[in-house]
Scaffold this active site. Structure first.
Site, short mmCIF file in Angstrom:
data_model
loop_
_atom_site.label_atom_id
_atom_site.label_comp_id
_atom_site.label_asym_id
_atom_site.label_seq_id
_atom_site.Cartn_x
_atom_site.Cartn_y
_atom_site.Cartn_z
N GLU A 1 -11.24 -0.77 -2.91
CA GLU A 1 -10.52 -0.12 -1.80
C GLU A 1 -9.30 0.62 -2.34
OE1 GLU A 1 -9.58 -3.39 0.72
OE2 GLU A 1 -7.91 -4.10 -0.51
N ASP B 1 0.81 -1.22 0.00
CA ASP B 1 0.00 0.00 0.00
C ASP B 1 0.84 1.27 0.00
OD1 ASP B 1 -2.07 -1.89 0.45
OD2 ASP B 1 -1.82 -1.68 2.61
#
Length: 542
Positions: free
Chosen positions: A234, A66
């Site tokens: 997401e 991420d």
């Protein structure tokens, strides 16, 4: 960052260190920050039309899920998920998006008081001379929430401002963005997939102090389970270009050998929509070298566009973890972004596998060292030695380095192992988490090979501890999960395998679903026991 329905309770180089080699020319051109309403420039310049330079991916070798990036002045700053390893949220800097230096952490010491574990998806941004990091963590006594910290300098120190939003199903993946009128919003995902529910992407205004949400939240879009998106969307990252907001997002399963992650994009003329998903989604998918690319930040460099995102190297998958990858994209005549060939372009290169050596001669521990975030060990550095205080819980006090290749050798020197108090042991381990390790240890008159799986420890092999003041311990990995162990009393000139036949041990159970393996020393026993280590070396093998 995906939170699976699984609910477990659950850098590496001595700094300053370059994490990757490769070449992109230095960039002096300013880029709008993620929270400003100004539109990004086009890529129609001659420089953008030139053939891209080869990028030595991964640019962040090791476990950097991420990743997020922002440009501050002439320097790019990045951070990434640290999950259940401390220190929390690495801070890295670069001038070219390729060569990165690990310089510290957002929270280098104690965790924020409101949170206990799952430190995910930090989003770094800059505005008005201040740096903001929006991040996800598990709230003590609650669920996942999005918090924020700020600093006057990208390197810190950071002040935590606590959680902003924490819905009953969990809130993750915060991203700041100003709308077409300059109003500041927080974008986030409701973590419905953790309870078999949809995953709406929400937007809600946030005050200028970044301390509280105001007004009502509004849904931008959600997952369509009948498409490639599966049970979730997401990791939204938004840029504004030529009259549109573009939301890059990840979908489907993020992690592990069965991951199905990919990247899509949606756009809208106003931040609150309506949003249109691209008909050609997903725009970034697997290739032979990289698996499950997703959850990153779009960024410009010299008029060219890139996505800094994570992906698994196919040759190491979950055992090394989700590595930081830089992939170029362009803008089609239709206005939509397109990645070249639809995949991460360049295979992992040998130069990206990183060696690490620590002689413990510094006054402070190298910033690449990590530890279980809920079980920070007690240690000291004196006279070129690491003094690690034992812990009686789980597998003991642990320090770890992120691995960068599926094959590697780790060694350490343990001093005076026979002097360890009764009931204690120390050595070298491959760490998945505090309840899942493989370790070669000494203590109690023995050298032992210990396997801990789901908190249950058993002895796989043992031999008599020799009468030696120093004991070298070695751990070797192949294919990410096959481990062999050895010990030496002559400085590593000769090695005795453990077990005696040198059989490999299967460590495929080690990494949790969202993390790669770490390797480093450990000490188990009463807090009165202190293990002394003289050196540590982690070297990838070809």
């Amino acid at each position: 960052m995906q939170q699976n329905s699984l609910r477990t309770s659950v850098r590496r180089l001595s700094g300053p260190v370059l994490l990757s080699l490769g070449l992109l020319a230095a960039c002096q051109r300013p880029v709008s920050t993620s929270t400003r309403p100004a539109e990004a420039g086009s890529t129609s310049s001659p420089a953008a039309a030139m053939a891209p330079a080869v990028i030595a991916n991964p640019v962040l070798p090791g476990d950097f899920p991420d990743p997020s990036v922002v440009k501050v002045g002439d320097t790019y700053w990045a951070t990434a998920t640290s999950s259940n390893w401390g220190p929390t949220f690495p801070l890295l800097k670069s001038t070219d998006l390729v060569k990165w230096e690990l310089v510290g952490h957002v929270f280098p010491g104690e965790r924020p008081a409101w949170a206990d574990y799952y430190f995910w998806a930090p989003e770094i941004s800059e505005e008005g001379g201040k740096i903001y990091v929006y991040y996800t963590a598990h709230k003590r006594g609650g669920n996942l929430a999005v918090g924020v910290a700020s600093a006057s300098n990208p390197a810190g120190p950071y002040t935590d401002h606590g959680p902003l939003v924490g819905q009953p199903h969990g809130s993750i993946d915060g991203f700041p963005m100003r709308d077409e009128n300059g109003q500041l919003y927080l974008i986030w995902k409701e973590d419905g997939n953790s309870v078999q529910q949809p995953t709406p992407i929400w937007a809600q205004r946030i005050n200028e102090a970044r301390t509280a949400l105001v007004g009502e939240k509004q849904e931008l879009f959600r997952n369509d389970p009948a498409t490639w998106e599966g049970n979730l969307v997401e990791g939204v990252s938004i840029v504004r270009r030529e009259g549109y907001f573009y939301a890059f997002y990840a979908a489907n399963g993020c992690c592990g050998s069965g991951c199905t992650y990919a990247t899509g994009v949606a756009r809208a003329k106003t931040l609150l929509g309506p949003w249109e998903k691209y008909a050609k989604n997903p725009i970034l998918i697997n290739n032979d070298a990289w698996k499950c690319p997703g959850h990153g930040t779009a960024v410009q460099h010299q008029g060219r566009w890139f996505m800094l995102h994570h992906a698994y190297a196919a040759n190491s998958q979950q055992f090394v973890g989700r590595q930081g990858v830089l992939t170029e994209f362009t803008w089609a005549a239709t206005g939509w972004p397109e990645f070249r060939g639809g995949t991460t372009a360049v295979a992992p290169t040998p130069v990206s596998a990183v060696s690490f050596t620590d002689e413990y001669t510094s006054k402070t521990l190298a910033p690449s060292w990590q530890w279980p975030v809920e079980e920070r060990p007690t240690f000291a550095l004196r006279g070129g030695q690491l003094y690690l205080t034992a812990r009686p819980d789980h597998t003991g006090a642990a320090l770890g380095q992120s691995t960068t290749a599926p094959a590697y050798t780790a060694t350490t020197t343990l001093l005076n192992p026979a002097a360890l108090p009764a009931g204690s042991r120390a050595g070298l381990a491959a760490h998945g988490d505090p309840d899942n390790t493989l370790a070669v240890v000494a203590g109690g008159g023995k050298v032992q090979l210990l396997q801990t799986e789901k908190g249950q420890t058993k002895t796989l092999a043992e031999t008599t501890l020799p009468a030696a003041k120093t004991l070298q311990l070695r751990l070797q990995a192949q294919q990410g999960s096959q481990f062999t162990f050895g010990w030496s009393t002559d400085g590593g000139a000769t090695w005795q395998p453990l077990p005696a036949g040198g059989a490999a041990v299967n460590g495929s159970y080690l990494p949790p679903w969202d993390r790669g393996i770490r390797v480093g020393p450990l000490a188990h026993g009463p807090a009165s026991a202190v293990a002394v280590f003289e050196n540590f070396k982690l070297e990838p093998q070809q």
